[in-house]
Design an enzyme around this catalytic site. Structure first.
Site, mmCIF file in Angstrom:
data_model
loop_
_atom_site.group_PDB
_atom_site.id
_atom_site.type_symbol
_atom_site.label_atom_id
_atom_site.label_comp_id
_atom_site.label_asym_id
_atom_site.label_seq_id
_atom_site.Cartn_x
_atom_site.Cartn_y
_atom_site.Cartn_z
ATOM 1 N N CYS A 100 30.755 93.018 17.016
ATOM 2 C CA CYS A 100 31.830 93.508 18.187
ATOM 3 C C CYS A 100 32.107 95.074 17.706
ATOM 4 C CB CYS A 100 33.057 92.781 18.250
ATOM 5 S SG CYS A 100 33.765 93.020 19.791
ATOM 6 N N HIS A 119 30.733 86.831 18.095
ATOM 7 C CA HIS A 119 31.541 86.643 16.914
ATOM 8 C C HIS A 119 31.164 85.691 16.257
ATOM 9 C CE1 HIS A 119 34.487 90.121 17.714
ATOM 10 N NE2 HIS A 119 34.422 89.896 18.712
ATOM 11 N N GLU A 135 32.082 84.969 13.090
ATOM 12 C CA GLU A 135 32.949 84.913 12.244
ATOM 13 C C GLU A 135 33.932 83.997 12.947
ATOM 14 O OE1 GLU A 135 32.693 87.396 14.206
ATOM 15 O OE2 GLU A 135 34.432 88.592 14.180
#
Lengths: 272, 993
Positions: A99, A228, A230
């Site tokens: 990002c 994302h 994560e």
């Protein structure tokens, strides 16, 4: 392979970056020894990039995204850490940008990083077509034959996007053609119904050409993406997990973990 | 030297910023513009040459899509140029980052006084007049309270050279400290209070006067060079400390309450009698309350390693004046509450909710009030920017609409924080300071922003309300500060912390000085944004992004060193003492010496009267023969039920990667969840559950039932997703119209009675449910008297709930999952349409807005608790596939939304629903009775489920099937809709707004 030694990963923090906790957790799950280091400690020489095998440019709002997402951060890196960064890449090490990290990498010129020139800007991430920030889950399809280290073995993957400036654009058609030709667009937004890359909202949340969501350099070791991974480390991060549970199709781990496992595994095999 | 950098998009690149203005001008102002093209302008005031400026420009430009110039870029074919920049002294966040970048590019440190000022130019093409161009500038783009707007014809813009004007603050010497003469007639005392925006009543002014009569000549004062009269610093500090905002005077007043039978009851403090007493009683039974009411936020124990910290605030008055800045300050400000609690908590989750006028409002607006659509857009944008940039996901968001919020919007923002049980071996919740410890101000600099925020928010909105009361937050400065302070906390570098919010240093140091019994600070040491602030202004400024911490002498060097390395400004401004006084100096000279006891406890108590006259609003006409299928679709599309997804998607709800049940759920993730579920950290499966109840609509009938209803709603929604009903804490946020009887509030007796009744219900139902309030806030003057018209909000309470689920993988969502699943209703439906959305709709249709009925929903807490325990057991046993709690729109809307979420229809027999007495069909469908659920269960688990809920009011309504919602009564179809139709009705209303 050096048994017993751990891949050392650097998670850079500070100035409005904010995904340090989940990115650290992701890299730890993948077996890395993670160090969260404030950018200033690197600039002050208290720590150095050279200590690490893998560098994560994490998500957040570096410097508030003022002057454009990632721009102020990229300018600081370029003027104060360029040589170190260049050496890190030439040592065959890995960089992942997520990002805001992807935005920063693109604005530094690390991506697409053609012909070993990692500081020439030839792409950007412009404002979403909608003109606003959007948080939504998307389906991504990995590009077969991509040299990308981080997407190895991935077919499709569901992840959230959370950005306002994610429309990947290049300086001229030549750059775009080469990215597509060399399979550097490692991840693309896909229509869940067809599994094919799409430019249609909402499956493509920002209007990126060819559905480009993530890009790597020709070595495949330098990689950035808007979604994302994560934020999908647990199976119940997925918006449909309550349905998957009923169907018995809930995985043991969130799909995003694979991205980090790939990176750390590559570092373990090649850099230890 | 000023260098002007102008940056625009290359030809052919889309300009979303311009497009938004063009679209907004058309849809909102009805002004047609063909094209709007925008440019960013950076005016660099620095000692650099043209070549250096050129180098900066080349780095600021995105070479792929932008071009730039050191004067102006060429332009052709436009008609108007509207330029928007900040007024002097207003925080320019982009300018601040730009200055940092200038330093990086040129490898030099910025000198004192150097700055970058930003502007945006809007080039407009179209047949619009100069007045219309200005209207677009002032009503759509800018807020003139904080921004300057210039409008010039394109031809003139071409002719004249680049504009190099910058909005610098004219700096002068600080005004001297004044001595205030209070030995004056009463009318003059009132004038001093009003003219100075002190918001002190006559009794309070007299109490101050009397205090100085006795203590003005004390040796402690004279020995410090102070005159017997109070200084302006002292008077301002007292006014701030005694403000309604800080002292909750109405909640602590003595109230004589007369009920409907003429019986009078004396209440010594609503807060002590109802709220604190309830928590104390429940706290004895529950072992997990850690710190309630006295700190910046409430603290509960979550598990063996973590405390949770929760606070919800309102930021109504600033948001009415500057929706963007006011709301951003709301979210960034409430983040500092958990952060300033105990030893400082990490910030985990945000919540937001707004009470607004209809964005489609067509009526007249009193002079000075902004259109509700503009307020809504600005408030959303402010909280979006503030929350997203803080890196905190939101868990809950809601909007409630009523045109009485046009006078004052309510902007609720809340933050959940988490902290270890112990910090460096000491309990997290205990702040500690010793005389001699340094008082350090950390974070942003002080300007005139937000002066009088605490006193101003304690007043109604007047035409002369000060624009200084508006601050602009900078979430990035705050993020840097909180990152640094968490690092310092874990290194044990400070022992107490609090935030600088309302009242600034006056409040933060004044409060913390109670830890040791005194404090001394020199406001001349505090870093300023610009010179020329009077000492009292420095003390009271509400400039954002600041915390005050106490640092022991042996750690101050380490603290200051780390601060410098993290690019965070910290300044030692004084030290803790045990003098019994709060002492303020300026340049080494005393300007205030305030006795702590008088400052904190000298406030005379208010004595108020309240009288309850139960209203009896008539039922609306038009129930008979109404097409109930159509009514259902209409209800789904009404502002208070319809989808708010468009704006909500602009808020990050995933950052930190801990979200398990998201704000929107269902197959297409487009139906709101009953509650949010988050992991607390990466190490365990235990989850945090967040929900809320709010329903000002019921206040028109009875605030007692309103309060009971919102408490129940907050609790049952936690249960709905799997939260443990035995582990719920509550937060109460009261927003009231002025309830003090006076010439301008002739109905004060009634409004105060409404407040008393809400408090009685709060006590009755929090104790009955065993849900203690751990924190709360009141905002008591939500009226507007602009343009000679008084608009008062309906009494509103937000009841926020913080729950716990033992394992997030056991959570359920509200959407139907599988065809064939059995649909149950649990909980009794009663004939309680008073204040319902259905009645509001009928009342509006008949142009009888007051005819909202007189039977608002009641709550039977003991029965509800039995049901909640059983439903919880069923969910934990994995027997439930979906669970949804009906609220607005009743059972019918609940079924429709669960169907919409799953994109699956259902076949329902209404007579199977547990109901009380014989009810009309529309009442069973739309009554908003509390304590109910709609659940679905796999057929193979139906028997087990029924056994788990044995003896409780449940009914087997039917099953999930097909693509239509078909509701029958006694076998006859009474209400039906296609699922696609329901989705469309639900999503259309705010799809483009």
């Amino acid at each position: 392979m050096n048994a017993g030694r751990k891949v050392k990963a650097l998670v850079m923090t500070g100035f409005g970056l904010n995904c340090e906790a989940e990115t650290s957790h992701a890299l730890e799950l993948a077996g890395a020894e993670v160090h969260r280091v404030h950018l200033n400690d690197l600039l002050d020489g208290l720590r150095s990039l050279g200590e690490f095998h893998l560098l994560a440019f994490i998500g957040g709002f570096s410097f508030g995204d003022h002057l454009g997402a990632g721009t102020v951060f990229a300018t600081r890196m370029k003027h104060r850490m360029k040589d170190e960064l260049d050496r890190f890449i030439r040592d065959g090490k890995l960089i992942i940008g997520l990002c805001n990290g992807f935005q920063t990498m693109v604005k530094l010129g690390l991506l697409p990083g053609f012909d070993g020139d990692y500081f020439r800007r030839s792409a950007t991430l412009a404002w979403n077509d909608s003109g606003v920030f959007r948080d939504a889950w998307v389906r991504l399809v990995a590009t077969p034959g991509s040299p990308c280290v981080f997407t190895k073995g991935i077919g499709t993957i569901d992840l959230p996007v959370r950005h306002g400036e994610g429309r990947f654009m290049t300086a001229g058609k030549g750059v775009m053609d080469r990215i597509l030709r060399e399979n550097l667009a490692a991840l693309r937004y896909a229509d869940p119904a067809t599994g094919k890359p799409t430019v249609e909202f909402p499956h493509n949340p920002n209007g990126s050409a060819a559905g480009i969501a993530g890009v790597c350099d020709p070595t495949g070791r330098i990689f950035g993406m808007m979604p994302h991974p994560e934020a999908h480390l647990f199976p119940f991060n997925h918006p449909q997990w309550t349905r998957k549970k009923i169907d018995g199709s809930m995985p043991g781990e969130g799909e995003g973990a694979a991205v980090f496992r790939n990176g750390v595994a590559f570092a373990r095999e090649n850099l230890l | 030297m000023i260098h002007r950098l102008e940056i625009g998009l290359k030809k052919g690149v889309r300009d979303p910023r311009g497009q938004r203005v063009r679209d907004g001008a058309g849809s909102f102002l009805g002004i047609g513009i063909e094209e709007v093209s925008t440019r960013s302008v950076f005016k660099i005031k620095a000692d650099i040459g043209r070549a250096e400026a050129s180098k900066v420009l080349s780095e600021f430009i995105d070479p792929v899509i932008e071009e730039g110039s050191l004067s102006t870029l060429p332009a052709e074919g436009f008609d108007w140029v509207v330029t928007v920049g900040f007024r002097p002294g207003v925080t320019d966040n982009v300018g601040r980052s730009a200055l940092a970048s200038v330093s990086d590019v040129l490898n030099r440190h910025a000198l004192e006084g150097e700055a970058v000022f930003t502007e945006t130019e809007y080039f407009m093409k179209g047949r619009l007049s100069g007045d219309e161009a200005r209207e677009v500038g002032t009503k759509l783009i800018a807020n003139e309270l904080i921004e300057r707007v210039s409008v010039v014809p394109f031809s003139e813009w071409k002719r004249r050279g680049p504009d190099l004007d910058v909005p610098e603050v004219a700096e002068g010497p600080p005004p001297p400290v004044r001595e205030m003469d209070l030995e004056v007639p009463d009318a003059e005392l009132e004038r001093i209070s009003s003219a100075g925006v002190l918001s002190l009543g006559l009794d309070e002014m007299k109490a101050i006067r009397d205090h100085y009569r006795t203590s003005g000549k004390s040796a402690a004062r004279t020995g410090r060079g102070l005159a017997p009269k109070p200084t302006d610093v002292e008077l301002e500090c007292i006014a701030q400390t005694w403000s309604e905002h800080c002292k909750h005077k109405i909640f602590n007043a003595v109230i004589d309450y007369e009920d409907e039978n003429g019986k009078v009851e004396r209440i010594e403090s609503l807060f002590d009698t109802y709220i604190r007493r309830s928590t104390k009683e429940i706290g004895g039974r529950k072992g997990w309350l850690v710190s309630v009411f006295h700190d910046n936020a409430g603290v509960v124990r979550f598990n063996d390693s973590l405390n949770l910290v929760y606070k919800v605030e309102t930021h109504n008055s600033p948001s009415a004046l500057d929706p963007y800045g006011g709301a951003m300050t709301g979210i960034v400000g409430v983040n500092r509450d958990p952060f300033g609690t105990g030893r400082g908590a990490a910030l985990l989750i945000n919540v937001w909710g707004y009470c607004l006028g209809s964005p489609f409002y067509k009526g007249g607006l009193p002079e000075g009030l902004l259109h509700p659509r503009r307020i809504r857009d600005g408030v959303h944008k402010g909280v979006i920017d503030g929350g997203n940039q803080s890196g905190i996901p939101y868990g809950l968001g809601w909007e409630c609409f009523d045109d009485r919020f046009i006078g004052k919007p309510l902007v609720f923002c809340g933050t959940v924080g988490a902290a270890p049980l112990k910090i460096n071996g000491e309990p997290f919740e205990k702040k500690r300071a010793k005389p001699g410890d340094a008082i350090v101000m950390v974070g942003g600099r002080i300007g005139k922003d937000g002066i009088h925020g605490a006193t101003f928010s304690s007043e109604e909105l007047r035409s002369e309300s000060p624009s200084h009361a508006v601050q602009i937050g900078d979430p990035i400065t705050q993020k840097k500060m909180t990152d640094f302070l968490l690092e310092a906390r874990d290194l044990g570098l400070f022992t107490c912390i609090t935030d600088n919010g309302a009242g600034g240093l006056s409040s933060s140091v004044g409060e913390m000085s109670r830890l040791t019994g005194g404090a001394r600070i020199d406001v001349g040491l505090a870093p300023l944004k610009y010179a020329g602030l009077a000492p009292w202004e420095i003390l009271l400024s509400e400039a954002q992004e600041r915390m005050t911490v106490g640092v022991p002498p042996d750690r101050i060097e380490a603290f200051m060193d780390l601060s410098a390395r993290r690019d965070v400004e910290s300044t030692v401004i004084g030290e803790f003492t045990d003098s019994g006084a709060f002492e303020v100096l300026h340049g080494g000279k005393h300007v205030a010496y305030l006795d702590l006891e008088f400052l904190h406890d000298g406030l005379p108590r208010m004595c108020l009267k309240a009288r309850w006259n139960p209203p009896s609003p008539p039922d609306p006409p038009g129930r008979k023969g109404r097409d109930l299928s159509k009514a259902l679709l209409m209800l789904l599309g009404r502002l208070n039920i319809c989808s708010k997804e468009k704006k909500s998607r602009q808020y990050d709800h995933e950052v930190k990667g801990l979200s398990a049940v998201k704000p929107f759920v269902g197959l297409q993730c487009d139906v709101p969840s009953d509650a949010a579920v988050f992991l607390a950290d990466y190490a365990s499966r235990e989850g945090i559950v967040l929900a809320y109840g709010v329903n000002p609509s019921f206040s028109d009938v009875d605030t007692y039932r309103m309060m009971a209803s919102v408490i129940d709603e907050g609790i049952r929604k936690v249960v709905s997703v799997g939260g443990d009903p035995d582990r719920i804490a509550g937060l109460d946020n009261f927003c009231w119209p002025d309830p003090v009887q006076s010439g301008k509030t002739p109905d004060g007796l009634y409004k105060l009675a409404q407040l008393v009744r809400a408090n009685k219900a709060l006590y009755d139902f929090t104790t009955a449910f065993g849900v203690p309030c751990i924190s709360g806030k009141d905002s008591m003057k939500n009226d507007s008297t602009r343009g000679g018209r008084k608009i008062s909000i309906p009494p509103t309470v937000l009841f926020s709930t913080l729950g716990r689920i033992e394992d997030v993988s056991k959570a359920v969502t509200m959407d139907f999952k599988k065809a064939g699943d059995v649909v149950y209703a649990a909980g009794i439906t009663r004939d309680e349409l008073g204040g319902s959305e259905y009645y509001r709709m009928l009342a509006e249709d008949a142009s009888r807005p007051d005819a909202v009925g007189s039977t608002a929903p009641s709550v039977d807490a003991p029965s509800a608790m039995k049901l909640y325990a059983a439903v919880h057991k069923a969910i934990m046993a994995g027997l439930v596939r979906s669970c949804h709690s009906p609220a607005k729109g009743g059972l019918a809307a609940a079924l429709a939304l669960a169907a919409a979420g799953g994109r699956l229809g259902c076949e329902i027999e209404l007579d199977a629903a547990p109901a009380e007495g014989r009810m009309e069909t529309d009442s069973i469908l739309f009554s908003e009775s509390n304590s109910r659920f709609v659940l679905t269960v796999a057929p193979e688990n139906a028997a087990k489920f029924e056994k788990t809920l044995k003896g409780l009011p449940i009914g087997r309504l039917g099953r999930v099937a097909g693509a239509r919602i078909v509701i029958m009564r006694g076998g006859k179809r009474v209400c039906e809709a296609g699922v696609a139709e329901a989705v469309e009705s639900f999503k259309r209303t705010l799809a483009d707004v």
